[in-house]
Enzyme design. Structure first.
Site, PDB file in Angstrom:
ATOM      1  N   LYS A  56      65.405  33.365 -19.994  1.00 15.12           N
ATOM      2  CA  LYS A  56      64.457  33.168 -21.094  1.00 15.12           C
ATOM      3  C   LYS A  56      64.390  34.419 -21.958  1.00 15.12           C
ATOM      4  CE  LYS A  56      61.644  29.908 -18.624  1.00 15.12           C
ATOM      5  NZ  LYS A  56      60.830  29.888 -17.424  1.00 15.12           N
TER       6      LYS A  56
ATOM      7  N   GLN B  33      55.369  30.745 -14.747  1.00 15.48           N
ATOM      8  CA  GLN B  33      56.482  30.129 -14.017  1.00 15.48           C
ATOM      9  C   GLN B  33      55.983  29.425 -12.754  1.00 15.48           C
ATOM     10  OE1 GLN B  33      59.761  30.139 -15.138  1.00 15.48           O
ATOM     11  NE2 GLN B  33      60.207  28.785 -13.436  1.00 15.48           N
TER      12      GLN B  33
ATOM     13  N   ASP C 127      54.527  25.221 -22.618  1.00 18.07           N
ATOM     14  CA  ASP C 127      55.080  24.346 -21.581  1.00 18.07           C
ATOM     15  C   ASP C 127      54.531  22.917 -21.705  1.00 18.07           C
ATOM     16  OD1 ASP C 127      56.950  25.225 -19.689  1.00 18.07           O
ATOM     17  OD2 ASP C 127      55.477  26.541 -18.726  1.00 18.07           O
TER      18      ASP C 127
HETATM   19  N1  GUN Z   1      59.480  25.614 -13.063  1.00 18.24           N
HETATM   20  C1  GUN Z   1      60.460  24.682 -13.152  1.00 18.24           C
HETATM   21  N2  GUN Z   1      60.507  24.180 -14.418  1.00 18.24           N
HETATM   22  C2  GUN Z   1      59.542  24.798 -15.112  1.00 18.24           C
HETATM   23  C3  GUN Z   1      59.111  24.711 -16.467  1.00 18.24           C
HETATM   24  O1  GUN Z   1      59.621  23.944 -17.297  1.00 18.24           O
HETATM   25  N3  GUN Z   1      58.084  25.528 -16.802  1.00 18.24           N
HETATM   26  C4  GUN Z   1      57.488  26.380 -15.917  1.00 18.24           C
HETATM   27  N4  GUN Z   1      56.477  27.132 -16.344  1.00 18.24           N
HETATM   28  N5  GUN Z   1      57.866  26.488 -14.659  1.00 18.24           N
HETATM   29  C5  GUN Z   1      58.892  25.697 -14.262  1.00 18.24           C
END
Ligand code: GUN
Length: 284
Positions: A53, A97, A120
């Site tokens: 990211k 996350q 998200d």
């Molecule tokens: N863990 C697995 N996929 C995601 C996601 O799309 N966003 C977040 N914040 N955590 C994740």
């Protein structure tokens, strides 16, 4: 013969568009979109996501910061950080996350991310807006799936869409997006009776189960479009999806590979949402 849906290519094109949008926003209002990623503990897969990211942000001109907290961080400490980021003008997107360590109440944390920075799309207000058909932020993986279908001009309207998996992150929101685009949507899960009977009806099949090679060739209709959301390791440690790609790829019209399918789109749509959030804050 089937055609591969190349998530890397769709991602590259979309990221170019995002980079242009970032540049335009900077020159028109002096705002640089900012994304904060919060990582609790040291899950290796999560560390890789967060690192990817960061690199992706750099490439499109989005400011990014990472907050790495130890596994024993308390819920109160995490909430304090979330609140700080909620009030930080440099930050337009906050990503906590998942998964979080067991002692932290995930729902409570996600509810405390301001919905205006919830890139998200996990906050109940944003989930509610999606269901209502008036979305603000759409969760990144489902959004990326729709982008890929559109890129390949795959008709969603009127299609029989079957989603296998009912998670809040993928299964439920992707079903809702397909419904809004006028597909007939069926969501299956572990208690579905005769899963194959349902999946064989699908013109568009989305597999989001989290089990390697779970969708076998006999479960798929000839000419179907297959979207594989799974990221699993097989016995040899190789990355594999939820779909038995080797035995299925000749039978379908389009299919996403793993890796290189849905995966790259998730980060791309996170960048997209961060830019959208920065534009919203600038009144654009
Ligand atoms: N863990 C697995 N996929 C995601 C996601 O799309 N966003 C977040 N914040 N955590 C994740």
């Amino acid at each position: 013969m089937s055609e591969l849906i190349d998530g890397k290519k769709v991602s590259e094109d979309t990221r170019e568009e995002i980079a242009k949008g970032v540049e335009e926003l900077k020159s028109s209002s002096g705002i640089t979109p900012g994304l904060a990623a919060v990582l609790v503990g040291d899950d290796p897969a999560s560390e890789i996501y967060v690192r990817n990211k960061r690199k992706a942000c750099e490439k499109v001109g989005i400011y990014s910061e990472e907050h790495k907290l130890p596994a024993e961080t308390t819920e109160e400490e995490l909430l304090a950080l979330v609140n700080k980021l909620n009030n930080d003008d440099k930050i337009h997107g906050i990503l906590v996350q998942l998964p979080l360590p067991d002692h932290i109440n995930e729902t409570n944390i996600l509810r405390n991310v301001t919905p205006l920075k919830d890139v998200d799309g996990f906050h109940p207000e944003n989930v509610g807006r999606l269901v209502e058909g008036n979305p603000r932020f759409i969760s990144c993986t489902p959004y990326g799936i729709i982008k890929m279908l559109d890129y390949y001009n795959i008709e969603i309207k009127g299609a029989e869409a079957v989603v296998v998996g009912r998670s809040n992150i993928v299964g439920k929101p992707v079903g809702m997006l397909l419904l809004h685009r006028h597909a007939t949507v069926t969501t299956c899960h572990s208690r579905t009776k005769d899963l194959g009977e349902v999946t064989r009806r699908a013109d568009i099949l989305v597999a989001a189960i989290g089990r390697a090679n779970f969708i076998t060739a006999d479960m798929v209709k000839d000419g179907a479009v297959v979207i594989d959301v799974g990221i699993n390791r097989n016995e040899e440690g190789k990355l594999t999806g939820d779909v038995d790609f080797a035995n299925l790829s000749d039978k379908v019209s389009y299919i996403t590979p793993v890796p290189g399918g849905v995966g790259p789109m998730t980060i791309t749509m996170l960048l997209w949402n961060t830019l959208e959030s920065a534009k919203l804050s600038a009144g654009k």
